[in-house]
Design a protein around this motif. Structure first.
Motif, mmCIF file in Angstrom:
data_model
loop_
_atom_site.group_PDB
_atom_site.id
_atom_site.type_symbol
_atom_site.label_atom_id
_atom_site.label_comp_id
_atom_site.label_asym_id
_atom_site.label_seq_id
_atom_site.Cartn_x
_atom_site.Cartn_y
_atom_site.Cartn_z
ATOM 1 N N ALA A 120 27.998 -24.406 -32.285
ATOM 2 C CA ALA A 120 28.945 -24.038 -33.333
ATOM 3 C C ALA A 120 28.734 -24.815 -34.619
ATOM 4 O O ALA A 120 29.077 -24.347 -35.701
ATOM 5 N N HIS A 121 28.150 -26.017 -34.516
ATOM 6 C CA HIS A 121 27.929 -26.863 -35.686
ATOM 7 C C HIS A 121 26.586 -26.593 -36.360
ATOM 8 O O HIS A 121 26.293 -27.185 -37.397
ATOM 9 N N GLY A 122 25.756 -25.751 -35.739
ATOM 10 C CA GLY A 122 24.410 -25.536 -36.249
ATOM 11 C C GLY A 122 23.396 -26.492 -35.654
ATOM 12 O O GLY A 122 22.248 -26.542 -36.108
ATOM 13 N N ILE A 123 23.798 -27.266 -34.639
ATOM 14 C CA ILE A 123 22.924 -28.245 -33.997
ATOM 15 C C ILE A 123 22.163 -27.570 -32.856
ATOM 16 O O ILE A 123 22.716 -26.767 -32.111
ATOM 17 N N GLY A 124 20.893 -27.910 -32.722
ATOM 18 C CA GLY A 124 20.070 -27.357 -31.664
ATOM 19 C C GLY A 124 20.330 -28.044 -30.328
ATOM 20 O O GLY A 124 20.205 -29.259 -30.213
ATOM 21 N N ARG A 125 20.719 -27.282 -29.336
ATOM 22 C CA ARG A 125 20.882 -27.778 -27.967
ATOM 23 C C ARG A 125 19.898 -27.009 -27.085
ATOM 24 O O ARG A 125 19.654 -25.831 -27.319
ATOM 25 N N GLY A 126 19.348 -27.635 -26.082
ATOM 26 C CA GLY A 126 18.434 -26.900 -25.222
ATOM 27 C C GLY A 126 17.572 -27.786 -24.365
ATOM 28 O O GLY A 126 18.009 -28.834 -23.891
ATOM 29 N N LYS A 127 16.317 -27.388 -24.212
ATOM 30 C CA LYS A 127 15.409 -28.061 -23.297
ATOM 31 C C LYS A 127 13.994 -28.048 -23.876
ATOM 32 O O LYS A 127 13.678 -27.247 -24.756
#
Length: 442
Positions: free
Chosen positions: A32-39
């Protein structure tokens, strides 16, 4: 399984063939903040991402800026904490030369698009536009600072040193070509990375403060334009780290220097023809945006720091205004041919989520078109005031039926809860400035 994003296995196979040296790929889900989350997955796992997707928890969309869960946002999800499937976004798989790894953006689905995923929020508004016969086109500009990894003798953040000469300048240097030359080893690497990623990077300038720059990207379909910003930020950050500097995307990192914006250029086409080239369609779009701009301000300026950018409003309009070829208004119609006619939304900070900025701008523009909303008088006179601060912006967003409709009730409730929690957390923090002003004086 069929990918709901329409991604094709051939894209992964072609990438692996062209880049035999790549051993790992970053898969990036934008929160939601534009931050990349993942792997980070290994080379042999890439094809299965395209054939079967990859599981990740939807709770990633219920986190605050630090990655902690927000109870009120978690309450909007009914998945029991299990994983949902993330699928590649076509055209976003590429190489970041600075890291030596691939990167691909993904979007989340259950048996339908996950409503808390901000890219899905934008795609819903694009589908709405397409149902009306419109193809949204856009581009966003990135303003940002490059800062040195080491602080100065007083412990303050300082401008990055030029890679070519090792010099450091504290001068404003607006549009200095010599400054760009001294920074050229870094930007040459950025442009090389953009080519490897398929990013249509164009003009570069030194902006209105020491260490501040602006990068523009070519106009194209609105979803890809927002994807471009996510990828460009990752590229700039990764490349800067390899040069001993950091790319900063705060809206106002320095109180006495220029803030950083993310201007959105938008138009609507039909059969390749620009519908804003004549008639009232663009003016009605502007009217719709102005009618609801106050309610959109939490998306355009989502953090406490975002509002510091409006304290000095030179080229950072904090007013609900429009006009032609006027950089002091919020909605500017640039000069140019009828073929390229569009408007520029100048309010959003570079810290905003590009998917959400595009969604609320397009959504309110479509509202204006459907209702034939007049734009009101042009010029710098603001007859529709905006919220005065972050707290008021949160309140207006929370109670906005328009934002609930455009963003979807689940996303609206979750984002409201996250921002309310962030506000309440910061409201009780005592800053160093307060200690210096009041601590041993009052």
């Amino acid at each position: 399984m069929t990918s709901p994003t329409l991604s094709q296995l051939s894209e992964a196979q072609d990438f692996l063939t062209r880049h035999p040296q790549v051993e790992a790929v970053d898969i990036v889900l934008t929160d939601a903040h534009g931050i990349g989350r993942g792997k980070i997955i290994r080379r042999h796992e890439l094809e299965s991402l395209y054939t079967s997707g990859r599981g990740m928890p939807a709770s990633l969309f219920a986190q605050d800026i630090t990655g902690d869960d927000v109870d009120g946002a978690l309450a909007t999800q009914n998945d029991g904490g299990g994983d949902s499937r993330c699928w590649p976004i076509p055209g976003t798989l590429g190489l970041i030369p600075a890291t030596g790894r691939g990167v691909v953006l993904v979007s989340m689905f259950t048996d339908h698009p996950q409503p808390a995923d901000p890219r899905n929020v934008l795609m819903a508004q694009i589908a709405r536009a397409e149902a009306l016969g419109f193809t949204p086109m856009g581009a966003m500009e990135l303003e940002f600072y490059l800062v040195d990894r080491e602080r100065d003798a007083q412990g303050r953040v300082q401008p990055a040193r030029y890679p070519l000469t090792g010099r450091q300048s504290h001068a404003t240097n607006t549009m200095s070509v010599d400054e760009l030359d001294e920074m050229s080893p870094f930007f040459d690497a950025v442009y090389a990375g953009g080519k490897a990623l398929g990013l249509p990077m164009e003009s570069l300038i030194s902006e209105y403060a020491a260490g501040q720059y602006e990068l523009t990207l070519r106009y194209r379909d609105l979803a890809r334009a927002a994807d471009d910003i996510i990828l460009a930020k990752r590229l700039l950050r990764a490349t800067a780290r390899r040069f001993g500097m950091e790319a900063c995307f705060m809206a106002k990192p320095f109180g006495q220097r220029s803030g950083s914006g993310m201007h959105l250029h938008l138009s609507l086409t039909q059969g390749g023809q620009n519908l804003f080239s004549s008639g009232d369609l663009m003016l009605h779009a502007i009217g719709g945006i102005r009618a609801h701009m106050a309610e959109t301000m939490l998306v355009l300026a989502p953090f406490l720091n975002s509002w510091r950018r409006f304290a000095s409003t030179v080229y950072s309009p904090a007013s609900n205004t429009w006009g032609e070829e006027d950089r002091n208004v919020a909605l500017r119609i640039p000069a140019g041919s009828a073929k390229t006619r569009h408007f520029e939304h100048r309010v959003a900070g570079v810290d905003a989520n590009p998917y959400l900025v595009a969604a609320v701008t397009l959504g309110t523009a479509l509202d204006g078109i459907e209702a034939a909303t007049p734009p009101g008088p042009s010029g710098a006179a603001d007859d529709r005031p905006l919220p005065a601060n972050w707290a008021e912006a949160i309140r207006l967003f929370e109670t906005s039926e328009t934002m609930k409709r455009i963003l979807g009730p689940d996303f609206h409730a979750g984002f409201s809860a996250i921002k309310r929690a962030e506000h309440d957390r910061l409201a009780v923090e005592v800053t160093d400035v307060e200690w210096s002003l009041y601590g041993f004086t009052v």
